[in-house]
Design a protein around this motif. Sequence first.
Motif, PDB file in Angstrom:
ATOM      1  N   ASP A 177       0.748  -1.243  -0.095  1.00  0.00           N
ATOM      2  CA  ASP A 177       0.129  -0.140  -0.007  1.00  0.00           C
ATOM      3  C   ASP A 177       0.845   1.303   0.115  1.00  0.00           C
ATOM      4  N   ILE A 206       1.175   7.694  -1.481  1.00  0.00           N
ATOM      5  CA  ILE A 206       0.933   8.750  -2.868  1.00  0.00           C
ATOM      6  C   ILE A 206       0.547  10.004  -2.222  1.00  0.00           C
ATOM      7  N   ASN A 249       4.889  12.663  -7.705  1.00  0.00           N
ATOM      8  CA  ASN A 249       4.998  11.208  -6.703  1.00  0.00           C
ATOM      9  C   ASN A 249       5.957  10.433  -7.595  1.00  0.00           C
ATOM     10  N   GLY A 253      -3.424   8.641  -2.929  1.00  0.00           N
ATOM     11  CA  GLY A 253      -3.614   7.990  -4.345  1.00  0.00           C
ATOM     12  C   GLY A 253      -4.959   8.147  -4.933  1.00  0.00           C
ATOM     13  N   LEU A 292      -6.428   6.966  -8.228  1.00  0.00           N
ATOM     14  CA  LEU A 292      -5.748   6.043  -9.066  1.00  0.00           C
ATOM     15  C   LEU A 292      -6.129   4.597  -8.439  1.00  0.00           C
ATOM     16  N   LYS A 294      -1.250   2.523  -8.272  1.00  0.00           N
ATOM     17  CA  LYS A 294      -0.410   2.928  -7.340  1.00  0.00           C
ATOM     18  C   LYS A 294       0.971   2.144  -6.941  1.00  0.00           C
ATOM     19  N   GLN A 295       0.640   0.728  -7.113  1.00  0.00           N
ATOM     20  CA  GLN A 295       1.685  -0.151  -6.943  1.00  0.00           C
ATOM     21  C   GLN A 295       2.777   0.124  -8.169  1.00  0.00           C
TER      22      GLN A 295
END
Length: 150
Positions: free
Chosen positions: A14, A17, A25, A65, A68, A73-74
Amino acid sequence: EDSWFRQIGYVSQDPYIFHGTVRDNLFLGASYTDSHVAKISKVSGLTDVIQRLTNGFDTIVGEGGTGLSGGQKQKLALARVLLRRPSLLLMDEPTSALDRDSENVFVEMVESRRRNVTIIIASHSANVTKLGDFIYQVEGGNIKLIEDEK
């Protein structure tokens, strides 16, 4: 600076962000060449994410995030770490929010980089754990080496 801290990259399941652009970012105040960003974006899967965003790298994302998906995000977090070229890469369930195709891209990326970096991955995915030269299992508070068939 060649401090030990700068040589370590970490990708959590997790990733953090912050509110700002995807570019903010990704770069975290550093600067990179366009060719390096393009290469890392491709191997991390971020290129596909950027192509789907209205304003590409200049798309604003919310704190945590917002805007997204988990997989996006990953991919952003993975690209952010890879841009720095760490010597040691620690990843905690890096594919937990990725679909099967994206996980396969991730596995290919790790395979292509494994000579340049020491990678430690915690994962439940058999597709990811097969990457390991050494595979350990944590069970009942004990760590045991799983025999590798390589």
